[in-house]
Design an enzyme around this catalytic site. Structure first.
Site, PDB file in Angstrom:
ATOM      1  CE  LYS A 103      -3.857   1.658   2.792  1.00 44.94           C
ATOM      2  NZ  LYS A 103      -5.029   1.149   3.475  1.00 44.94           N
ATOM      3  CG  ASP A 143     -15.414   1.128   7.292  1.00 47.26           C
ATOM      4  OD1 ASP A 143     -16.620   0.941   7.000  1.00 47.26           O
ATOM      5  OD2 ASP A 143     -14.618   1.692   6.524  1.00 47.26           O
ATOM      6  CG  ASP A 185     -10.124   0.161   5.384  1.00 44.22           C
ATOM      7  OD1 ASP A 185      -9.389   0.969   5.982  1.00 44.22           O
ATOM      8  OD2 ASP A 185     -10.999   0.502   4.586  1.00 44.22           O
TER       9      ASP A 185
HETATM   10  P1  ATP Z   1     -10.486   3.867   1.504  1.00 41.92           P
HETATM   11  O1  ATP Z   1      -9.153   4.204   2.057  1.00 41.92           O
HETATM   12  O2  ATP Z   1     -11.009   4.872   0.556  1.00 41.92           O
HETATM   13  O3  ATP Z   1     -11.466   3.397   2.531  1.00 41.92           O
HETATM   14  P2  ATP Z   1      -9.643   1.250   0.929  1.00 41.92           P
HETATM   15  O4  ATP Z   1      -9.549   1.062   2.379  1.00 41.92           O
HETATM   16  O5  ATP Z   1     -10.343   0.206   0.125  1.00 41.92           O
HETATM   17  O6  ATP Z   1     -10.267   2.630   0.557  1.00 41.92           O
HETATM   18  P3  ATP Z   1      -6.950   0.484   0.431  1.00 41.92           P
HETATM   19  O7  ATP Z   1      -6.808  -0.211   1.718  1.00 41.92           O
HETATM   20  O8  ATP Z   1      -5.845   1.335  -0.045  1.00 41.92           O
HETATM   21  O9  ATP Z   1      -8.180   1.446   0.379  1.00 41.92           O
HETATM   22  O10 ATP Z   1      -7.264  -0.589  -0.667  1.00 41.92           O
HETATM   23  C1  ATP Z   1      -7.553  -0.254  -2.013  1.00 41.92           C
HETATM   24  C2  ATP Z   1      -7.973  -1.516  -2.748  1.00 41.92           C
HETATM   25  O11 ATP Z   1      -6.829  -2.367  -2.888  1.00 41.92           O
HETATM   26  C3  ATP Z   1      -8.997  -2.344  -2.004  1.00 41.92           C
HETATM   27  O12 ATP Z   1     -10.276  -2.016  -2.443  1.00 41.92           O
HETATM   28  C4  ATP Z   1      -8.639  -3.778  -2.338  1.00 41.92           C
HETATM   29  O13 ATP Z   1      -9.380  -4.218  -3.454  1.00 41.92           O
HETATM   30  C5  ATP Z   1      -7.173  -3.717  -2.710  1.00 41.92           C
HETATM   31  N1  ATP Z   1      -6.369  -4.247  -1.615  1.00 41.92           N
HETATM   32  C6  ATP Z   1      -6.125  -3.640  -0.445  1.00 41.92           C
HETATM   33  N2  ATP Z   1      -5.357  -4.406   0.343  1.00 41.92           N
HETATM   34  C7  ATP Z   1      -5.123  -5.539  -0.349  1.00 41.92           C
HETATM   35  C8  ATP Z   1      -4.410  -6.756  -0.058  1.00 41.92           C
HETATM   36  N3  ATP Z   1      -3.789  -6.927   1.102  1.00 41.92           N
HETATM   37  N4  ATP Z   1      -4.380  -7.710  -1.003  1.00 41.92           N
HETATM   38  C9  ATP Z   1      -5.030  -7.540  -2.178  1.00 41.92           C
HETATM   39  N5  ATP Z   1      -5.716  -6.439  -2.501  1.00 41.92           N
HETATM   40  C10 ATP Z   1      -5.771  -5.449  -1.604  1.00 41.92           C
END
Ligand code: ATP
Length: 486
Positions: A57, A153, A171
């Site tokens: 990330k 959440d 998240d």
């Molecule tokens: P926001 O911050 O707006 O609530 P988010 O929490 O979904 O959005 P991120 O945690 O950055 O934001 O994740 C973005 C996207 O990346 C997610 O929707 C998910 O599909 C993918 N993703 C996040 N973490 C992983 C992971 N560990 N493995 C695979 N895909 C992931």
């Protein structure tokens, strides 16, 4: 907060266990963008030393400061640190590092994506599947709450799947950390109240937010139990329990506990949902339990479940695509510069590669026995009542455009052939795209495709980016029924 302060805050945060050796972006080959958050981009990446895959990330410091999200980022890191590696149901934070512009979180790669995508693709889960994943979530919540953390959440986008189809909850930016000495809560509700005023918003997501978070801005572990009830409802029915055209209308429904069960909703699952979706937090099933959620574990839905060993997960559905293999070639240069980041960004649309055997097998390659077996299994599908006894070959949510508007519909491609579409909120059959030998598909890109019929051109958009698969499936059904036309 200035950039210098952010750097200080970030470096002051306790490093994760494995941060023994300094890491940087050049320790990884970066591949496909897995997804984007409001202030982050998540990449698939491969460790150059071990070839192990991770999800990295990447957060832009300037953006975090601009959006006043430092607290959110710190909280996410702190929660992941507390969770560590002892519970398999959470995304694990392996390393963090930074460069002048970015923060990097090296996380477990959830190869099978989000629970939400699976629900959308399959329409809904079988009761076995819904039961299994609810049980995994109960175990995960026991661990999380035992550590004094409330997620706040929980929703199907924040439940990911690993390569063996076990859940990985993610998240934690909105999480609440309670103080471990049990004397006082480190109540970041207070912090959120300020935040809430500023954003005129609330912590969490409209459809999953609990009534007490709305009415009193308070939350506890019981708020996650509310969300668990919403997720179980969604797995069983394919829909969120509280739906509305605006956040205001959704909140009204939540506060009035106004929701309905579609016909055919499993009675035991319904009983559990009813016991979790209770306005008074303390009256939710499990809310008064200590350490383990015994009263949830003892619910009739889990009658024959061995809580010490849930066993392997049931297959989500025959009609769902599974693992997307998106390997990173070994000749990719390690590191992530601006040029590479924007090139990977362009490749955002999913490009699932299929195994050779999958390419050869057509959707219509079914024996009479297989059809019979699948028809039997289909009886638990809540969309079964719309397909007039025909076998569903493929189903999924598609935005059907008409004029300026798009309506989300559950599309059901069946033997017959038929292509039904159902309003998933009202659960009403809205129509059928008429089949004839002249029906023709046209994929515009990964999301948008057209179906041409003699009288109308249907504009369709698959929000998940599987337009090509839809065209392929429809073409195969056409080839099966109108062989001379293909
Ligand atoms: P926001 O911050 O707006 O609530 P988010 O929490 O979904 O959005 P991120 O945690 O950055 O934001 O994740 C973005 C996207 O990346 C997610 O929707 C998910 O599909 C993918 N993703 C996040 N973490 C992983 C992971 N560990 N493995 C695979 N895909 C992931």
């Amino acid at each position: 907060m200035s950039m210098r302060n952010v750097n200080q805050v970030i470096s002051k945060m306790t490093p994760p266990v494995e941060e023994a050796r300094r890491r940087s972006a050049s320790d990884y080959r970066f591949g496909k963008v897995l997804g984007e958050g409001s202030f982050s981009t998540v990449y698939l990446a491969k460790d150059i030393h071990t070839s192990k895959e991770y999800a990295i990330k990447v957060l832009e410091k300037a953006h975090i400061i601009r959006e006043k999200k430092t607290e959110y980022v710190m909280r996410e890191k702190e929660v992941l640190r507390i969770l560590g590696s002892s519970c398999p149901y959470f995304v694990r934070l392996y390393w963090t590092f930074q460069d002048p512009e970015h923060l990097y979180f090296v996380l477990t790669y959830a190869k099978n994506g989000e629970l939400l995508k699976q629900i959308d693709k399959c329409g809904c889960f079988t009761i076995d599947c819904a039961r299994y994943y609810t049980a995994e979530m109960v175990l995960a919540l026991e661990y999380l709450h035992g550590k004094g953390i409330v997620h706040r959440d929980l929703k199907p986008e924040n439940v990911l799947f690993d390569d063996n189809w076990h859940i990985l909850i993610t998240d934690f930016g909105s999480a609440k950390i309670l103080k471990t000495d049990n004397t006082e809560k480190c109540d970041n509700d207070t912090l959120d109240k300020g935040d809430r005023k500023r954003r005129n918003s609330f912590v969490g997501t409209a459809q999953f937010v609990s009534p007490e978070m709305l009415s009193e801005s308070s939350s506890s572990h019981a708020s996650d139990l509310w969300a668990l009830g919403c997720i179980l409802y969604q797995m069983v029915s394919g829909m969120m329990p509280f739906r509305g055209r605006s956040e205001f209308l959704i909140f009204q429904k939540i506060l009035n506990l106004e929701y309905e069960y579609p016909e055919g909703f499993d009675p035991q699952a319904k009983d559990l949902v009813q016991k979790l979706l209770v306005i008074a937090p303390n009256e939710r099933l499990g809310a008064m339990d200590q350490t383990t959620y015994t009263s949830i574990r003892q619910h009739e839905l889990f009658k024959d479940l061995n809580w010490d060993d849930l066993g392997p997960p049931p297959k989500i559905s025959d009609i769902c695509d599974s693992i997307k293999d998106i390997a990173i070639p070994d000749d990719v240069e390690p590191g992530l510069d601006k040029e590479k980041a924007s090139r990977l960004q362009l490749d955002l649309v999913p490009t699932p590669t299929r195994k050779k055997s999958q390419l050869v097998k057509k959707i219509t390659d079914l024996t009479a026995a297989e059809i019979e077996q699948k028809l039997e299994a289909q009886k638990t599908n809540i969309y079964n009542s719309f397909v007039e006894g025909n076998l569903i070959l493929k189903q999924g949510m598609i935005d059907k455009k008409k004029g300026l508007f798009a309506r989300r519909r559950m599309f059901l491609l069946t033997l017959g052939p038929h292509l039904y579409y159902v309003d998933p909120v009202a659960m009403v059959l809205k129509g059928e795209i008429p089949w004839s030998e002249d029906l023709r598909t046209e994929a515009k890109n990964f999301k948008i495709f057209f179906i041409h019929t003699p009288n109308r051109k249907y504009y369709l958009e698959d929000p998940e980016g599987y337009a090509l698969q839809w065209c392929k499936a429809i073409d195969e059904v056409k080839a099966y029924y109108y062989p001379e036309q293909v």
